[in-house]
Design a protein around this motif. Structure first.
Motif: not given
Length: 707
Positions: A45-60, A107-120
């Motif tokens: 249980a400890a290893r599974r929780n640690a791996a899940a949280l680490e994966l979540r941090l990588h995704q963020e 232009g429409a795709l850039q406006r809809i996607a909201q993927l601006d430079e500097g975002i996490p």
């Protein structure tokens, strides 16, 4: 790290200790908790929780994050500690787009996607952008675009020092060769990748058959079908129109199954040349429905919990679906309930059989709002009209209250996304008769010093209308809803009877009210009620805050001495100020010794202010701490001293607090609340506050949350 974000991440952990408190092992949730308890604690249980949280941090975006688990054992317990090394969060330094071959506007795709430079560099943000791009493309007719064609490439080489990356967004063109429905075209050059085509509606079928202009689908009137399914061949493909059609069919409440099958097809008979090929891409739609049986019967156990009555009700409903082919239904209802002013209030020999409630009613609903044509009403508005006739008989310990009523109302949705619904009752007619009055009740009425009290228990007729508007709201992390109700009666009927009525019509000698029949005057009143509630999760994910505000005011008309009992306001009980039972609080500072001048617990003005902290102990149990404040008051120059707001002002506010416990049985929530009075405005001066006298309160049983 933000504690709220951490609480969200912790909720994703696959292994958590189950609450070892009370639970029922025979329920699905109880069995699941027992299974979890057997797996906690363990190194797995400890290893599974640690791996899940680490994966979540990588995704963020914390690509360098490391999580190490360890166990500690304080005071004979076992706690899992996850040591987190975060590192620096990665960001997107540049965004490059490769969409030219797809034919979609950059232009429409850039406006809809909201993927601006500097975002996490959050994976969730990228997935959301994929879904927004695909949804925008399909809503504008590019039905061949889907999220699988939207690809990302992150370049982190050479920029690891600054923890930034270059994001490349690529949208693949349309590949006709990969479409099974393009197999009839043999020219391989014609099947090379091309810009995505604009799709139109093709064939519109009903259970596999193409209907004619006058065909009745599922025994519906043609105008009802056109209203529910606003889709026609040849028009631009709009997914939202198909979604509205699906909702329109389900709202009819005459189908046991509704499915909308969609299939793309290359139409070689089309006149235009789409993306360089002869013909066009069309979307064929087949509405697959399974009608319900024409007649149905249902037996239900409900729980009456209004401001004045409380208890279970057993009812039987007979339904006729699709009455007169209008997509509505006829409903015959018969019910009996054992109700009282509070749980167990009449568990004695004298009151056991004096708490019944019988109901008989017939109700017909249909789609639309006559005489407005269905073609002029939006399907998303879900317009519905209803006619109802009914008879109710309530047996109170003091009297028997019988009522005959008739209503004609309609409703429509003003804003589907906000759940904004308007209900309007054009005609609301009722005749109320109080009979079988007990000797004690008659003696009590004769002893009343205030004629306004007697008027609340008169037989009467109501000729009125009402309107209500409810809507959901969201502000930041808060969400909830509000409702506004207004009703009025008697004014128009009294004016007509006075000015245009025949000479044979009679009027009350004292009040001048029109007497519909002997001893039954038409009452006049105006009544308004505002409800506002909401809630939010706190930073501690198991704790939630909730509040409720209820404000009401009513005014009797010129020819009506006081409001009828059913139009008055009450508080206390399981859904009001919970330190008091129903109709045991107010009005104002009214003391028990002054009950000859007013009816206890009955007022013309109501204020309820409620706040709760709800703790999610586990998936089923939810303890709560609540604070309630409010009261009911009378108003006007004839109101007795001490019952008006101006008499006591803030000293007339009742205040209570208490604890509650709720259990989620999956199909309903059982609730018990115990309230303690902090400030009792009806107590004598000097003994109103907690600690100045004995402890007083109330215990309430209920179904569902109080708000």
């Amino acid at each position: 790290m933000e504690s709220e974000r951490l609480a969200t991440w912790l909720s994703f952990l696959p292994m958590k200790p189950s609450t070892r408190g009370l639970h029922w092992g025979w329920t699905a949730k109880g069995k699941e908790r027992k299974a979890k308890m057997r797996q906690w604690p363990s190194e797995s249980a400890a290893r599974r929780n640690a791996a899940a949280l680490e994966l979540r941090l990588h995704q963020e975006g914390w690509l360098d994050a490391k999580v190490q688990p360890r166990w500690i054992h304080p005071k004979r317990s076992t706690t899992l500690i996850l040591d987190v090394t975060m590192g620096q969060r990665w960001t997107i330094d540049k965004v490059r787009w490769k969409v030219g071959a797809s034919g979609l506007p950059l232009g429409a795709l850039q406006r809809i996607a909201q993927l601006d430079e500097g975002i996490p560099m959050e994976m969730g943000r990228l997935v959301d952008a994929q879904e927004r791009i695909a949804a925008w493309a399909q809503s504008h007719g590019y039905a061949t675009v889907h999220t699988g064609l939207i690809a990302y490439e992150l370049d982190t080489l050479g920029q690891s020092q600054g923890r930034s990356a270059t994001l490349e967004v690529e949208i693949d063109p349309w590949n006709p060769a990969g479409m099974p429905w393009m197999s009839d075209i043999r020219d391989t050059l014609a099947l090379l990748p091309r810009p995505h085509p604009l799709v139109r509606m093709g064939q519109v079928r009903w259970n596999g058959e193409t209907p004619g202009p006058n065909t009745e689908q599922a025994n519906l009137r043609p105008d009802v079908w056109r209203h529910a399914v606003d889709v026609a061949p040849g028009e631009s493909f709009k997914p939202e129109k198909l979604s509205r059609a699906y909702r329109g069919l389900t709202i009819l409440n005459m189908f046991s199954r509704v499915n909308v099958a969609q299939s793309l097809r290359w139409d070689t008979a089309a006149q235009e040349r789409e993306v360089g090929l002869p013909g066009a891409v069309v979307m064929d739609v087949d509405f697959l429905v399974e009608p319900k049986e024409t007649h149905d019967i249902a037996v239900e156990l409900d729980f009456i919990r209004n401001d004045a009555r409380y208890g279970p009700q057993l009812g039987i409903t007979m339904l006729r679906h699709n009455a007169r082919r209008w997509g509505g239904e006829n409903a015959w209802f018969a019910g009996f309930g054992y109700v009282a002013v509070a749980p167990f209030a009449n568990f004695n020999r004298e009151g056991l059989l004096n708490s019944g409630e019988w109901s008989l009613s017939w109700r017909r609903t249909r789609v639309g709002i006559p005489p407005i044509s269905l073609d002029k009403l939006l399907p998303s508005a879900a317009p519905k009209t209803a006619i109802e006739f009914g008879w109710d008989r309530e047996i109170w310990p003091e009297f028997t209250r019988s009522q005959i009523h008739a209503k004609h109302d309609f409703s429509f949705t003003e804003n589907p996304s906000r759940g904004s619904v308007v209900h309007i009752s054009l005609i609301d007619v009722s005749l109320v008769n109080l009979s079988n009055r007990s000797v004690g009740f008659v003696d009590w009425l004769e002893d009343q010093e205030n004629p306004l009290v007697v008027a609340r228990f008169n037989n009467h007729a109501t000729l009125g209308s009402s309107v209500s508007w409810e809507r959901r709201w969201t502000v930041g992390s808060w969400e909830g809803g509000w409702e506004v109700q207004a009703s009025w009666a008697g004014g128009l009927a009294q004016t007509f009877a006075t000015r245009r009525g025949p000479s044979s019509w009679t009027f009350d000698d004292e009040t001048g009210a029109w007497m519909v029949v002997e001893g039954v005057p038409v009452v006049q009143y105006g009544r308004g009620l505002l409800g506002f509630h909401g809630g939010k999760a706190t930073r501690w994910h198991r704790l939630r805050r909730a509040f409720n505000v209820r404000l009401g005011m009513a005014q009797a008309g010129k020819n009506t001495p006081s409001l009828p009992l059913e139009q008055s306001f009450f508080t206390g009980g399981a859904n009001g100020i919970r330190g008091w039972t129903i109709r045991a609080l107010g009005p104002g500072n009214l003391e028990g010794s002054a009950l000859a001048s007013a009816v206890q617990g009955v007022g013309d003005i109501r204020v309820d202010l409620q706040h709760e902290w709800r703790f999610l102990a586990d998936e089923s149990w939810q303890p709560a701490w609540f604070v309630d404040a409010g009261n009911v008051w009378l108003h006007g120059k004839d109101a007795p001293e001490g019952t008006r707001w101006k008499d006591g002002k803030w000293n007339s506010i009742a205040l209570s607090t208490g604890l509650g416990l709720r259990y989620d049985l999956e199909f309903f929530v059982a609730r018990i609340d115990a309230g303690l009075r902090l400030h009792d405005p009806s107590a004598p001066t000097g003994s109103r506050w907690l600690g100045q006298g004995g402890l007083k309160g109330a215990i309430h049983l209920g179904l569902g949350l109080p708000f």
